[in-house]
Design an enzyme around this catalytic site. Structure first.
Site, short mmCIF file in Angstrom:
data_model
loop_
_atom_site.label_atom_id
_atom_site.label_comp_id
_atom_site.label_asym_id
_atom_site.label_seq_id
_atom_site.Cartn_x
_atom_site.Cartn_y
_atom_site.Cartn_z
N SER A 177 0.83 -1.20 0.00
CA SER A 177 0.00 0.00 0.00
C SER A 177 0.87 1.26 0.00
CB SER A 177 -0.89 0.00 1.25
OG SER A 177 -1.56 1.22 1.36
N LYS A 186 -3.40 2.40 -2.15
CA LYS A 186 -3.03 3.43 -1.18
C LYS A 186 -4.10 3.43 -0.09
CE LYS A 186 -1.21 7.21 0.37
NZ LYS A 186 0.18 7.21 0.85
N ILE A 194 4.79 11.22 3.61
CA ILE A 194 3.69 11.58 2.70
C ILE A 194 2.50 12.08 3.52
CG2 ILE A 194 2.18 10.76 0.84
CD1 ILE A 194 5.17 10.52 0.10
N CYS A 247 0.33 3.79 10.34
CA CYS A 247 1.01 4.82 9.53
C CYS A 247 1.96 5.61 10.42
CB CYS A 247 0.01 5.76 8.86
SG CYS A 247 0.89 7.01 7.90
N LYS A 274 -2.46 -4.47 9.46
CA LYS A 274 -1.10 -4.04 9.12
C LYS A 274 -0.44 -3.47 10.37
CE LYS A 274 1.80 -1.75 5.74
NZ LYS A 274 1.89 -1.06 4.46
N GLY A 323 11.61 -3.98 2.04
CA GLY A 323 12.96 -4.04 1.48
C GLY A 323 13.20 -5.05 0.40
C1 FMN Z 1 5.94 6.63 -0.56
C2 FMN Z 1 5.34 5.63 0.37
C3 FMN Z 1 3.99 5.71 0.72
C4 FMN Z 1 3.41 4.79 1.59
N1 FMN Z 1 2.08 4.88 1.90
C5 FMN Z 1 1.48 3.93 2.67
C6 FMN Z 1 0.07 3.93 2.90
O1 FMN Z 1 -0.67 4.77 2.40
N2 FMN Z 1 -0.44 2.94 3.67
C7 FMN Z 1 0.33 1.94 4.22
O2 FMN Z 1 -0.20 1.06 4.90
N3 FMN Z 1 1.66 1.91 4.00
C8 FMN Z 1 2.26 2.87 3.24
N4 FMN Z 1 3.63 2.81 3.00
C9 FMN Z 1 4.43 1.71 3.60
C10 FMN Z 1 4.58 0.54 2.62
O3 FMN Z 1 3.35 -0.08 2.36
C11 FMN Z 1 5.54 -0.51 3.20
O4 FMN Z 1 5.04 -0.95 4.44
C12 FMN Z 1 6.95 0.01 3.41
O5 FMN Z 1 7.32 0.90 2.37
C13 FMN Z 1 8.00 -1.11 3.48
O6 FMN Z 1 8.07 -1.87 2.28
P1 FMN Z 1 9.16 -1.61 1.09
O7 FMN Z 1 10.51 -1.57 1.72
O8 FMN Z 1 8.95 -2.74 0.14
O9 FMN Z 1 8.78 -0.30 0.51
C14 FMN Z 1 4.22 3.75 2.15
C15 FMN Z 1 5.58 3.67 1.80
C16 FMN Z 1 6.15 4.58 0.93
C17 FMN Z 1 7.61 4.47 0.57
#
Ligand code: FMN
Ligand code: FAD
Ligand code: FES
Lengths: 220, 300
Positions: free
Chosen positions: B20, B44, B70, B126, B159, B238
């Site tokens: 998300s 999102k 964000i 969040c 989550k 990651g």
């Molecule tokens: C730009 C951005 C926006 C994000 N927005 C949300 C969100 O709206 N809701 C949510 O549950 N997680 C949000 N996350 C967290 C991601 O879903 C995820 O938990 C986190 O980025 C770790 O995974 P990754 O290392 O694969 O990015 C966001 C992450 C990023 C980088």
């Protein structure tokens, strides 16, 4: 193969690569390598001529460390700068990159370029009839003498704020910068506040009509 | 080998699901990767009312990751169900992430979005809004999860926050009748400008994502799987390549979400899935056979 040219004191780099596609002034590409930087960094097109794509890059950042590697260049992203009649071009520092590409693509009336010192002036090519200033004189100081009312500017946030404050009657377009992660309008990272709400530099910009942008929110 | 997996009656053609946030509502992402190739897509987070999000800068670059601030910017649930939800992809599992502050908020959003979703992810974690994350308040968390459960029959995902004890949060989720947990949301972190002495982000802290985050999330997945073998875990954080996916699966995850990698290189997701298939072929094992393998002495 790509070519790197470094300025006298090493503060700026011109990166040149073969590229068979198209790009318009204002558009940008992202650059990274397999080894880094982790997030690809956006760079405005400085020039595109005869299949050679050029970028003007400020050094000493993380990106510089990787420029000798196999570059992964993605783009073009963003929208072209609209063609503006009777325009005064204003650039500050490496903000000169998109202004240079605009000036080599379209007609313009006047150009004022501000730079921190001579190093950048000696390094980039600047059209003969343009005015160059070095700190502490700013492009805004000189622009006050110009009768032109359409301005296209790219430079540090403070410069864009200055120009908006100094020329309330002018139509000002600014090529804006914000930190980017996706460059495609997905992540909501590169936000600017406009009269129509939050917009994104990568997808809705990078050029904005400054009268529509809330610079206080965006550059607080 | 078989990459498919069934979770709470929902069929995933493979365990790769987008996370998300980093991909927004997917319109751009699906220009690069077809929904036919991925197991699922998570929207999102959607909240009861539109949220403007935080003032810039919203991102800080790190050597091995990213800090984002964000602030849950989204157009609000009413706009979402009218303009966005109907065009979510139909050829992968659709997970809609719901957010808010109170149990009523979450129930309200869940009710409005459920017909467009195959599963609903409840964002309790969040790192970028308000004072403390919802997941730090066990009473509120239970009320929110119970409210969502009463509102929909669709499978729910909690989550979790990696800033808090994930075993404790999983226990709370299970007590609220939740069978799937996502481990987890980005971790709070900060960076400071040595030239000005100020934090880079206006809210000081942002959410850390990317490879820097993976060992922490892997350990939490392992811990939760050990404590609650029956709980379904989504591993998140990651992932850059197929090997990372295998690490999450052997630690105990049944599904793997990918965020930042899909955002910086949307085309790479297809390769991750292809490579995952090759790894399983070399192992001669199906996905289902390797879930939690590290708890059983590794591959046999
Ligand atoms: C730009 C951005 C926006 C994000 N927005 C949300 C969100 O709206 N809701 C949510 O549950 N997680 C949000 N996350 C967290 C991601 O879903 C995820 O938990 C986190 O980025 C770790 O995974 P990754 O290392 O694969 O990015 C966001 C992450 C990023 C980088
Ligand atoms: C649309 C667009 C177009 C752009 N076009 C150009 C262009 O044409 N040319 C160009 O040069 N840039 C351009 N940029 C900016 C560019 O993308 C990079 O952000 C910029 O070059 C710096 O990136 P970097 O990775 O090299 O440096 P970074 O590693 O991000 O570092 C930037 C600066 O911060 C300093 N720094 C690092 N850590 C700290 C700390 N803890 N405290 C204080 N200071 C620190 C570094 O020393 C360096 O001076 C553009 C951006 C956008 C959005
Ligand atoms: S960089 Fe992601 S929205 Fe602009």
């Amino acid at each position: 193969m790509e070519m790197l040219k470094v300025s006298k004191k090493g503060s700026y780099i011109l990166l040149e690569l073969p590229y068979s596609g198209k790009a318009m002034p204002g558009q940008f590409f992202t650059i990274k390598t397999q080894a880094g930087p982790y997030i690809p960094r956006p760079f405005s097109v400085y020039d595109l001529k005869d299949g050679n794509l050029k970028f003007l890059i400020k050094s000493k950042g993380e990106t510089e460390k990787f420029l000798n590697g196999d570059l992964i260049v993605d783009g073009p992203f963003g929208n072209a700068i609209p063609k503006i009649d009777d325009v005064l071009l204003m650039a500050g520092g490496v903000g000169y990159a998109p202004i240079h590409f605009y000036a080599s693509t379209y007609d313009f009336e006047e150009m004022i370029v501000g730079m921190p010192d001579d190093e950048l002036f000696d390094f980039v090519d600047i059209p003969d009839h343009c005015i160059c200033v070095v700190d502490p004189t700013t492009p805004t100081d000189v622009a006050k003498l110009s009768p032109l009312e359409n301005i296209l500017a790219c430079g540090p946030n403070e410069m864009i704020k200055d120009i908006k404050g100094a020329f309330p009657e002018s139509t000002i377009y600014a090529v804006m910068e914000e930190k980017m992660a996706c460059a495609r309008g997905m992540c909501e990272g590169c936000a600017v506040m406009t009269k129509d709400g939050v917009k994104f530099v990568c997808k809705d910009g990078p050029t904005f009509n400054v009268s529509e942008v809330d610079l206080e929110w965006t550059y607080r | 080998m078989d990459l498919s997996i069934e979770i709470e009656g929902i069929h995933f053609k493979n365990p790769i699901v987008t996370a998300s946030g980093p991909l927004g509502f997917g319109d751009e992402f699906f220009k690069y990767t077809s929904s036919d190739t991925i197991g699922g897509f998570t929207s999102k987070t959607v909240t009861p009312y539109p949220i403007t999000g935080n003032i810039p800068p919203r991102l800080v670059y790190l050597q091995n990751g990213l800090l984002n601030s964000i602030g849950l910017q989204n157009p609000g649930v009413d706009f979402f169900i009218q303009k966005i939800a109907p065009s979510l992809p139909q050829t992968c599992v659709r997970i809609i992430s719901v957010g808010g502050e109170s149990p009523e908020d979450f129930a309200n959003v869940t009710k409005k979005v459920e017909k467009f979703a195959d599963m609903i992810e409840v964002n309790l974690s969040c790192p970028n809004v308000g004072g403390s994350v919802i997941a730090s308040d066990s009473k509120l968390t239970k009320e929110i999860l119970s409210a969502c459960k009463m509102t929909t029959k669709k499978p729910l995902i909690a989550k979790l926050s990696l800033d808090l004890d994930t075993v404790w949060q999983s226990q709370i989720a299970m007590e609220s009748g939740i069978k799937i947990v996502n481990i987890g949301n980005s971790i709070q972190g900060a960076r400071f400008n040595v030239k000005t002495g100020k934090p880079f982000l206006k809210n000081v802290r942002g959410g850390l994502s990317g490879p820097a985050f993976m060992p922490i999330a892997l350990w939490k997945v392992y811990q939760v799987k050990q404590a609650f073998p029956e709980l379904t875990i989504i591993g998140l954080g990651g992932v850059e390549k197929a090997e990372d996916v295998v690490e999450y699966i052997v630690a105990g995850a049944s599904l793997i979400e990918i965020g930042t990698q899909a955002m910086i290189d949307p085309k790479s997701i297809q390769k991750i899935i292809e490579d995952l298939k090759k790894i399983l072929e070399a192992l001669k094992l199906d996905i289902k056979e390797i879930i939690g393998a590290s708890h059983r002495g590794g591959f046999r």
